[in-house]
Design a protein around this motif. Sequence first.
Motif, PDB file in Angstrom:
ATOM      1  N   CYS A   1      -4.571  -1.073  12.547  1.00 24.08           N
ATOM      2  CA  CYS A   1      -4.436  -2.478  12.146  1.00 24.08           C
ATOM      3  C   CYS A   1      -3.026  -2.728  11.612  1.00 24.08           C
ATOM      4  O   CYS A   1      -2.377  -1.821  11.088  1.00 24.08           O
ATOM      5  CB  CYS A   1      -5.440  -2.854  11.061  1.00 24.08           C
ATOM      6  N   ILE A   2      -2.597  -3.966  11.749  1.00 23.00           N
ATOM      7  CA  ILE A   2      -1.373  -4.419  11.093  1.00 23.00           C
ATOM      8  C   ILE A   2      -1.739  -5.580  10.180  1.00 23.00           C
ATOM      9  O   ILE A   2      -2.418  -6.530  10.602  1.00 23.00           O
ATOM     10  CB  ILE A   2      -0.310  -4.866  12.111  1.00 23.00           C
ATOM     11  N   PHE A   3      -1.312  -5.482   8.922  1.00 25.41           N
ATOM     12  CA  PHE A   3      -1.525  -6.536   7.940  1.00 25.41           C
ATOM     13  C   PHE A   3      -0.170  -7.035   7.433  1.00 25.41           C
ATOM     14  O   PHE A   3       0.796  -6.263   7.394  1.00 25.41           O
ATOM     15  CB  PHE A   3      -2.308  -6.021   6.729  1.00 25.41           C
ATOM     16  N   ASN A   4      -0.129  -8.300   7.021  1.00 23.49           N
ATOM     17  CA  ASN A   4       1.062  -8.725   6.289  1.00 23.49           C
ATOM     18  C   ASN A   4       0.883  -8.330   4.831  1.00 23.49           C
ATOM     19  O   ASN A   4      -0.166  -7.825   4.433  1.00 23.49           O
ATOM     20  CB  ASN A   4       1.338 -10.223   6.476  1.00 23.49           C
ATOM     21  N   VAL A   5       1.906  -8.541   4.022  1.00 26.12           N
ATOM     22  CA  VAL A   5       1.848  -8.067   2.639  1.00 26.12           C
ATOM     23  C   VAL A   5       0.859  -8.840   1.786  1.00 26.12           C
ATOM     24  O   VAL A   5       0.536  -8.428   0.668  1.00 26.12           O
ATOM     25  CB  VAL A   5       3.255  -8.095   1.986  1.00 26.12           C
ATOM     26  N   ASP A   6       0.346  -9.952   2.287  1.00 26.38           N
ATOM     27  CA  ASP A   6      -0.691 -10.702   1.595  1.00 26.38           C
ATOM     28  C   ASP A   6      -2.095 -10.242   1.990  1.00 26.38           C
ATOM     29  O   ASP A   6      -3.092 -10.788   1.519  1.00 26.38           O
ATOM     30  CB  ASP A   6      -0.560 -12.205   1.893  1.00 26.38           C
ATOM     31  N   GLY A   7      -2.165  -9.234   2.882  1.00 25.06           N
ATOM     32  CA  GLY A   7      -3.449  -8.696   3.275  1.00 25.06           C
ATOM     33  C   GLY A   7      -4.097  -9.388   4.457  1.00 25.06           C
ATOM     34  O   GLY A   7      -5.266  -9.136   4.766  1.00 25.06           O
ATOM     35  N   ARG A   8      -3.365 -10.254   5.153  1.00 25.68           N
ATOM     36  CA  ARG A   8      -3.941 -10.953   6.308  1.00 25.68           C
ATOM     37  C   ARG A   8      -3.796 -10.096   7.558  1.00 25.68           C
ATOM     38  O   ARG A   8      -2.726  -9.603   7.872  1.00 25.68           O
ATOM     39  CB  ARG A   8      -3.239 -12.299   6.508  1.00 25.68           C
ATOM     40  N   LEU A   9      -4.915  -9.932   8.262  1.00 29.87           N
ATOM     41  CA  LEU A   9      -4.918  -9.126   9.477  1.00 29.87           C
ATOM     42  C   LEU A   9      -4.138  -9.831  10.581  1.00 29.87           C
ATOM     43  O   LEU A   9      -4.410 -10.979  10.909  1.00 29.87           O
ATOM     44  CB  LEU A   9      -6.359  -8.882   9.939  1.00 29.87           C
TER      45      LEU A   9
ATOM     46  N   LYS B   1       1.170   0.658  21.365  1.00 29.98           N
ATOM     47  CA  LYS B   1       0.391  -0.401  22.002  1.00 29.98           C
ATOM     48  C   LYS B   1       0.199  -1.604  21.090  1.00 29.98           C
ATOM     49  O   LYS B   1       0.284  -2.755  21.537  1.00 29.98           O
ATOM     50  CB  LYS B   1      -0.968   0.142  22.447  1.00 29.98           C
ATOM     51  N   ILE B   2      -0.069  -1.372  19.806  1.00 33.32           N
ATOM     52  CA  ILE B   2      -0.350  -2.502  18.922  1.00 33.32           C
ATOM     53  C   ILE B   2       0.922  -3.300  18.630  1.00 33.32           C
ATOM     54  O   ILE B   2       0.882  -4.520  18.479  1.00 33.32           O
ATOM     55  CB  ILE B   2      -1.032  -2.033  17.618  1.00 33.32           C
ATOM     56  N   LEU B   3       2.065  -2.615  18.585  1.00 37.83           N
ATOM     57  CA  LEU B   3       3.327  -3.337  18.379  1.00 37.83           C
ATOM     58  C   LEU B   3       3.667  -4.192  19.599  1.00 37.83           C
ATOM     59  O   LEU B   3       4.130  -5.329  19.471  1.00 37.83           O
ATOM     60  CB  LEU B   3       4.454  -2.358  18.081  1.00 37.83           C
ATOM     61  N   ILE B   4       3.408  -3.648  20.774  1.00 33.16           N
ATOM     62  CA  ILE B   4       3.688  -4.408  21.998  1.00 33.16           C
ATOM     63  C   ILE B   4       2.744  -5.595  22.129  1.00 33.16           C
ATOM     64  O   ILE B   4       3.171  -6.728  22.389  1.00 33.16           O
ATOM     65  CB  ILE B   4       3.570  -3.490  23.228  1.00 33.16           C
ATOM     66  N   SER B   5       1.428  -5.353  21.920  1.00 38.00           N
ATOM     67  CA  SER B   5       0.443  -6.425  22.112  1.00 38.00           C
ATOM     68  C   SER B   5       0.571  -7.526  21.071  1.00 38.00           C
ATOM     69  O   SER B   5       0.311  -8.704  21.354  1.00 38.00           O
ATOM     70  CB  SER B   5      -0.975  -5.856  22.087  1.00 38.00           C
ATOM     71  N   SER B   6       0.973  -7.171  19.858  1.00 40.51           N
ATOM     72  CA  SER B   6       1.099  -8.162  18.782  1.00 40.51           C
ATOM     73  C   SER B   6       2.465  -8.834  18.760  1.00 40.51           C
ATOM     74  O   SER B   6       2.665  -9.822  18.045  1.00 40.51           O
ATOM     75  CB  SER B   6       0.865  -7.487  17.432  1.00 40.51           C
ATOM     76  N   LYS B   7       3.423  -8.254  19.528  1.00 42.69           N
ATOM     77  CA  LYS B   7       4.805  -8.738  19.550  1.00 42.69           C
ATOM     78  C   LYS B   7       5.451  -8.664  18.167  1.00 42.69           C
ATOM     79  O   LYS B   7       6.288  -9.494  17.800  1.00 42.69           O
ATOM     80  CB  LYS B   7       4.866 -10.165  20.105  1.00 42.69           C
ATOM     81  N   ILE B   8       5.017  -7.660  17.402  1.00 41.32           N
ATOM     82  CA  ILE B   8       5.614  -7.410  16.088  1.00 41.32           C
ATOM     83  C   ILE B   8       6.678  -6.325  16.251  1.00 41.32           C
ATOM     84  O   ILE B   8       6.426  -5.272  16.830  1.00 41.32           O
ATOM     85  CB  ILE B   8       4.545  -6.968  15.074  1.00 41.32           C
ATOM     86  N   SER B   9       7.866  -6.599  15.756  1.00 44.36           N
ATOM     87  CA  SER B   9       8.958  -5.640  15.864  1.00 44.36           C
ATOM     88  C   SER B   9       8.732  -4.453  14.930  1.00 44.36           C
ATOM     89  O   SER B   9       8.251  -4.631  13.802  1.00 44.36           O
ATOM     90  CB  SER B   9      10.277  -6.322  15.506  1.00 44.36           C
ATOM     91  N   PRO B  10       9.099  -3.238  15.357  1.00 47.43           N
ATOM     92  CA  PRO B  10       9.036  -2.088  14.446  1.00 47.43           C
ATOM     93  C   PRO B  10       9.826  -2.316  13.158  1.00 47.43           C
ATOM     94  O   PRO B  10       9.483  -1.751  12.114  1.00 47.43           O
ATOM     95  CB  PRO B  10       9.653  -0.950  15.277  1.00 47.43           C
ATOM     96  N   LYS B  11      10.858  -3.153  13.231  1.00 48.54           N
ATOM     97  CA  LYS B  11      11.660  -3.434  12.039  1.00 48.54           C
ATOM     98  C   LYS B  11      10.882  -4.217  10.989  1.00 48.54           C
ATOM     99  O   LYS B  11      11.293  -4.274   9.821  1.00 48.54           O
ATOM    100  CB  LYS B  11      12.920  -4.204  12.437  1.00 48.54           C
ATOM    101  N   GLU B  12       9.769  -4.843  11.401  1.00 47.00           N
ATOM    102  CA  GLU B  12       8.939  -5.589  10.453  1.00 47.00           C
ATOM    103  C   GLU B  12       7.971  -4.689   9.685  1.00 47.00           C
ATOM    104  O   GLU B  12       7.373  -5.124   8.701  1.00 47.00           O
ATOM    105  CB  GLU B  12       8.148  -6.673  11.190  1.00 47.00           C
ATOM    106  N   ILE B  13       7.786  -3.449  10.150  1.00 43.49           N
ATOM    107  CA  ILE B  13       6.869  -2.525   9.488  1.00 43.49           C
ATOM    108  C   ILE B  13       7.586  -1.867   8.308  1.00 43.49           C
ATOM    109  O   ILE B  13       8.528  -1.095   8.484  1.00 43.49           O
ATOM    110  CB  ILE B  13       6.373  -1.437  10.459  1.00 43.49           C
ATOM    111  N   ILE B  14       7.122  -2.181   7.102  1.00 46.30           N
ATOM    112  CA  ILE B  14       7.788  -1.640   5.916  1.00 46.30           C
ATOM    113  C   ILE B  14       7.156  -0.332   5.439  1.00 46.30           C
ATOM    114  O   ILE B  14       7.768   0.417   4.687  1.00 46.30           O
ATOM    115  CB  ILE B  14       7.808  -2.665   4.762  1.00 46.30           C
TER     116      ILE B  14
END
Length: 224
Positions: free
Chosen positions: A18-26, A61-74
């Motif tokens: 899973c990927i969450f933002n820092v507020d806990g939203r999936l 796969k999850i980074l590609i499908s979500s279009k979230i950059s690896p640079k956004e993963i803290i």
Amino acid sequence: MGKCILVHDLGTTGNKTCIFNVDGRLKAKLYLPFKTYYSQSDYAEQGPQEWWRTISSATKKILISSKISPKEIICMTFSGHNPSCIPIDREGQLIYKHIPIYADLRAHNEVKNIIGRLEGYKRYYEITGGGQILEQYSLFKLMWMKENDPENFKSVFKFVNTLDYIIYKLTGNFVTSHSLASNTGLYDIRERKWSEIILDSAELSEKILPNIEESTFIAGKINK
């Protein structure tokens, strides 16, 4: 650019990512399966390299499908099944392709031997608080290896648990949490450290165990 947390849950039948933002939203989720091997009665084994390949694949796969950059993963964090028993040699390599997971119950004789040396289950429980089927604990799986495969046991540099192995692969560091340590059968719940009494009873050195840290401890930076 957003800040996100990448989470892997290494379950019994597969890895949940899973990927969450820092507020806990999936923001994204993914499930990839892996196998459990039942070669004999009471045996239940999995392949740590299969975990690693699954986690690596799921991350891509999850980074590609979500279009979230690896640079956004803290940060990355983990949960998963335990206890297991993963012996590693001095070169950082697995000694076995497949290792016993919590459902592996082969270590009947090892339970009798260690509990006998401690003069009964009550003493063991007072130290560890362990209330599961004893054969499930890492201690007795490790003792099974010591008794039944002494030549390979001589090659053990570190013994780690399920999530500890993934952390080692990512960072090169041997570290576990108090929570995970408490489920190995080797942890003193009052002293919050590896139990000297149990280690002495099992004739094991604390040197083969990972360092224990709080769950919030930064285990390390991701290596190449």
